[in-house]
Design a protein around this motif. Structure first.
Motif, mmCIF file in Angstrom:
data_model
loop_
_atom_site.group_PDB
_atom_site.id
_atom_site.type_symbol
_atom_site.label_atom_id
_atom_site.label_comp_id
_atom_site.label_asym_id
_atom_site.label_seq_id
_atom_site.Cartn_x
_atom_site.Cartn_y
_atom_site.Cartn_z
ATOM 1 N N SER A 68 0.831 -1.205 0.000
ATOM 2 C CA SER A 68 0.000 0.000 0.000
ATOM 3 C C SER A 68 0.866 1.256 0.000
ATOM 4 O O SER A 68 0.606 2.205 -0.739
ATOM 5 C CB SER A 68 -0.911 -0.010 1.222
ATOM 6 O OG SER A 68 -1.622 1.177 1.319
ATOM 7 N N ARG A 69 1.889 1.258 0.847
ATOM 8 C CA ARG A 69 2.796 2.414 0.905
ATOM 9 C C ARG A 69 3.536 2.603 -0.410
ATOM 10 O O ARG A 69 3.710 3.729 -0.884
ATOM 11 C CB ARG A 69 3.810 2.218 2.031
ATOM 12 C CG ARG A 69 3.245 2.448 3.387
ATOM 13 C CD ARG A 69 4.315 2.291 4.427
ATOM 14 N NE ARG A 69 3.762 2.461 5.765
ATOM 15 C CZ ARG A 69 4.393 2.145 6.874
ATOM 16 N NH1 ARG A 69 5.617 1.645 6.816
ATOM 17 N NH2 ARG A 69 3.838 2.330 8.040
ATOM 18 N N ARG A 70 3.988 1.514 -0.991
ATOM 19 C CA ARG A 70 4.707 1.585 -2.258
ATOM 20 C C ARG A 70 3.811 2.158 -3.357
ATOM 21 O O ARG A 70 4.218 3.023 -4.129
ATOM 22 C CB ARG A 70 5.227 0.217 -2.658
ATOM 23 C CG ARG A 70 6.106 0.254 -3.896
ATOM 24 C CD ARG A 70 6.663 -1.101 -4.235
ATOM 25 N NE ARG A 70 7.602 -1.517 -3.202
ATOM 26 C CZ ARG A 70 7.794 -2.773 -2.817
ATOM 27 N NH1 ARG A 70 7.108 -3.746 -3.355
ATOM 28 N NH2 ARG A 70 8.672 -3.068 -1.887
ATOM 29 N N GLY A 71 2.564 1.701 -3.407
ATOM 30 C CA GLY A 71 1.614 2.194 -4.393
ATOM 31 C C GLY A 71 1.303 3.664 -4.187
ATOM 32 O O GLY A 71 1.215 4.442 -5.144
ATOM 33 N N SER A 72 1.149 4.065 -2.931
ATOM 34 C CA SER A 72 0.877 5.462 -2.606
ATOM 35 C C SER A 72 2.041 6.349 -3.034
ATOM 36 O O SER A 72 1.849 7.441 -3.583
ATOM 37 C CB SER A 72 0.631 5.599 -1.111
ATOM 38 O OG SER A 72 0.560 6.938 -0.729
ATOM 39 N N ARG A 73 3.235 5.871 -2.772
ATOM 40 C CA ARG A 73 4.446 6.632 -3.129
ATOM 41 C C ARG A 73 4.553 6.801 -4.646
ATOM 42 O O ARG A 73 4.863 7.888 -5.135
ATOM 43 C CB ARG A 73 5.672 5.876 -2.604
ATOM 44 C CG ARG A 73 6.960 6.585 -2.823
ATOM 45 C CD ARG A 73 7.248 7.459 -1.659
ATOM 46 N NE ARG A 73 8.577 8.007 -1.777
ATOM 47 C CZ ARG A 73 8.898 9.191 -1.303
ATOM 48 N NH1 ARG A 73 8.013 9.921 -0.693
ATOM 49 N NH2 ARG A 73 10.117 9.637 -1.426
ATOM 50 N N GLU A 74 4.310 5.744 -5.380
ATOM 51 C CA GLU A 74 4.381 5.818 -6.844
ATOM 52 C C GLU A 74 3.319 6.757 -7.405
ATOM 53 O O GLU A 74 3.577 7.527 -8.336
ATOM 54 C CB GLU A 74 4.242 4.419 -7.437
ATOM 55 C CG GLU A 74 5.470 3.562 -7.217
ATOM 56 C CD GLU A 74 5.293 2.130 -7.661
ATOM 57 O OE1 GLU A 74 4.210 1.802 -8.205
ATOM 58 O OE2 GLU A 74 6.226 1.344 -7.474
#
Length: 67
Positions: free
Chosen positions: A15-21
């Protein structure tokens, strides 16, 4: 054959990775939300010294050196 389980930690990580991207896509660069805005009115010797050097002509830099 063993199947891999998705744990809560893996879910949060994805989730964090997707939000960051998505954030980088929207703003064209990473944005830091935790950084505190520094007021320009606060006395800061380092910033003032850098500004003074930036506005001087290049001939003043060599005054102390002997060529």
């Amino acid at each position: 054959m063993k199947t891999k389980r998705i744990t809560e930690r893996d879910y949060v990580k994805a989730s964090r990775r997707g939000s960051r991207e998505a954030e980088i896509e929207n703003h064209n660069r990473p944005i830091c939300f935790s950084r505190i805005h520094k007021s320009k009115k606060v006395y800061d010797r380092k910033r003032r010294k850098a500004d003074d050097k930036r506005h001087l002509p290049s001939s003043f830099y060599r005054v102390g050196r002997i060529w």
